[in-house]
Write an enzyme that holds these catalytic residues in place. Structure first.
Site, mmCIF file in Angstrom:
data_model
loop_
_atom_site.group_PDB
_atom_site.id
_atom_site.type_symbol
_atom_site.label_atom_id
_atom_site.label_comp_id
_atom_site.label_asym_id
_atom_site.label_seq_id
_atom_site.Cartn_x
_atom_site.Cartn_y
_atom_site.Cartn_z
ATOM 1 C CG ASP A 147 -2.356 0.395 0.886
ATOM 2 O OD1 ASP A 147 -2.532 1.196 -0.049
ATOM 3 O OD2 ASP A 147 -3.289 -0.068 1.560
ATOM 4 C CG ASP A 203 -9.261 1.692 -0.849
ATOM 5 O OD1 ASP A 203 -8.289 1.488 -1.599
ATOM 6 O OD2 ASP A 203 -9.161 1.743 0.394
#
Length: 399
Positions: A147, A203
C-alpha cells in the site's frame, strides 16, 4: 543506525544490482483478500476458514488460488527490526498459516505499506524492505500487496516500489508484487518493470456508483495491460450486500473483460449459492484468464449503453453490452460487426477485419451458458435490464 535503515542505504548504493522482477502472473491473479469484508477484524480462524471454503466451494477448481491477509496482522518491530505478528489474532504465526494454506493446494499472500506505517497505523516497510522481504520468503509468502499510506514527504513511488521489487528478488522466493498507490502517479506508465499489477484508482466501495466509476477510469488504460502486468481496479465486492444480483453480475463481467485481477472480498465461509455461481462462472473466468492478455476496450458509448470488445486467442472475441442506465434498454446489435471490429485502444479509429466471417463462429451467451442463434442479416434486438450486461463469446467452430 538501525538495521533496517542500513539496508536501505546499502540498497541505494547498489543502485540496480537486483533490478529484476520475477516472471509471474502471466494471467490476472485470482484469489481472496480479507479487507473488504473483515477489515481489521481479520484473524487466524477467518483466514483458515476462507482457505478451506475456497476448496470446498469449487473456487480453487475455478482458478482461484491466493489467500491474502490485508492490513492489521502486524503490531510492532522488535529490537532487531523484525516485524512482529499480532499473536492475539494470529497465535500460531504466519509460517503456520502459510503451511496450512499450501497444504490445501493454495498460495499465501500478505500486506505491507511503502510508507512508515500502514493505513491502519501498523508498521510499514519503509527502511526495512530487504529485511521484510527475507522474512516473507522465510514464511512462504507467494503474493505481496504494498500500500501507499503515510509515505514520507517527497517519497517517490517508482523508487519505493522498485526497492521492494529488488528486495523480493534478492530474497529468492518468487512473489507476486501488487502495487497499490491508488493510481496517483500513473503506475501504468512505469510499473510494468516493477510489479505484476498496479492499482488504478482509490478503494472500491460496495455500491453501483463506486464500481461503475472505476470502470470509467479503466477506459484509457487498455494498452498498458499485458501478461505479467495488469491494471488493478481493486478487489471484488460480490456477495457483500451493497448491490443487486444484476449489478454484481455486471461487476464480475467488467472485471473479466478488463483482464483485472479477480480477488474476491466476501466471506467465503458463508456465501449464497447465487454469489458462488457468479464468482465461479467458468465462461467469464475463461475470458479473464485468456492467454492473449488483452484488456477490453469500449468501442461505443451512447445514452448509457456501451459496447466493450476483448480480443482473445485463436482470433476469438468477447463482447459485453453494458446498460449502465436506470432503465431497460432495447438495442439493435449487429453481431457481424461485433466480430469484425478490431478492438483498438482508441474507439475513434475502429477498423474492421474483412477476414472474419460470422459463419465460421458460434456465439455463446456467457451468463446463460447456451449458444445464441442468429439468422438473416446478423442483426437482432436485445433487451438489457438496467445496470446489467449481456456478454457473448465468438468461438471458432471446430474447437
Amino acid at each position: 543506525m538501525k538495521k533496517g535503515l542500513l539496508l536501505l542505504v546499502f540498497a541505494s548504493l547498489c543502485g540496480g544490482l537486483f533490478a529484476q522482477k520475477f516472471d509471474l502472473a502471466k494471467t490476472p491473479p485470482m484469489g481472496w483478500n480479507s479487507w473488504n469484508k473483515f477489515g481489521c477484524l481479520v484473524n487466524e480462524e477467518v483466514v483458515m476458514k476462507a482457505a478451506k471454503s475456497m476448496v470446498s466451494s469449487g473456487m480453487r477448481e475455478a482458478g482461484y488460488e491466493y489467500i491474502v491477509i490485508d492490513d492489521c496482522w502486524q503490531i510492532s518491530r522488535d529490537e532487531e527490526g523484525e516485524i512482529v505478528v499480532d499473536t492475539i489474532q494470529f497465535p500460531h504465526g504466519m509460517k503456520y498459516l502459510a503451511d496450512y494454506i499450501h497444504s490445501l493446494g493454495l498460495k499465501f499472500g500478505i500486506y505491507t505499506c511503502a510508507g512508515l506505517t500502514t493505513c491502519q497505523k501498523r508498521p510499514g516497510s519503509r527502511g526495512y524492505e530487504f529485511q521484510d522481504a527475507r522474512t516473507y520468503a522465510r514464511w512462504g509468502v507467494d503474493y505481496l500487496k504494498v500500500d501507499w499510506c503515510y509515505a514520507t514527504p517527497g517519497q517517490n513511488s517508482f523508487a519505493s516500489y522498485s526497492l521492494m521489487r529488488d528486495a523480493l528478488y534478492a530474497a529468492g522466493r518468487p512473489i507476486v508484487l501488487s502495487i497499490c498507490e491508488w493510481g496517483e502517479t500513473q503506475p501504468w506508465t512505469w510499473a510494468k518493470e516493477v510489479g505484476h499489477l498496479g492499482r488504478t484508482t482509490g478503494d472500491i466501495r460496495d455500491n453501483w456508483d463506486s464500481m461503475i466509476n472505476i470502470v470509467d477510469a479503466e477506459k484509457p488504460l487498455a494498452k498498458y495491460a499485458e501478461p505479467g502486468y495488469w491494471n488493478d481496479p481493486d478487489m471484488l465486492e460480490i456477495g457483500n450486500g451493497g448491490m443487486t444480483t444484476n449489478e454484481y453480475k455486471t461487476h464480475f463481467s467488467m472485471w473479466c473483460m478488463l483482464a483485472a485481477p479477480l480477488m474476491a472480498g466476501n466471506d467465503l465461509s458463508n456465501m449464497s449459492e447465487e454469489t458462488m455461481s457468479i464468482l465461479t462462472n467458468a465462461n467469464l473466468i475463461a475470458v479473464n484468464q485468456d492467454k492473449l492478455g488483452q484488456q477490453a476496450v469500449c468501442i461505443r458509448e451512447s445514452g448509457g449503453y456501451e459496447i466493450w470488445i476483448k480480443n482473445l486467442v485463436n482470433n476469438e472475441k468477447a463482447a459485453c453490452l453494458l446498460n449502465r442506465s436506470d432503465e431497460e434498454k432495447e438495442v439493435l446489435v449487429n453481431f457481424n460487426r461485433l466480430l469484425r471490429v478490431k478492438g483498438e485502444s482508441d474507439p475513434r479509429y475502429q477498423l474492421y477485419e474483412d477476414s472474419y466471417e460470422l459463419t465460421d463462429y458460434k456465439i455463446l451467451d456467457l451468463w446463460e451458458n447456451k449458444e445464441f442463434k442468429i439468422t438473416g442479416d446478423y442483426r437482432i434486438m436485445i433487451k438489457i435490464p438496467p445496470h446489467s450486461v449481456k456478454v457473448y463469446r465468438f468461438i471458432k467452430k471446430g474447437k
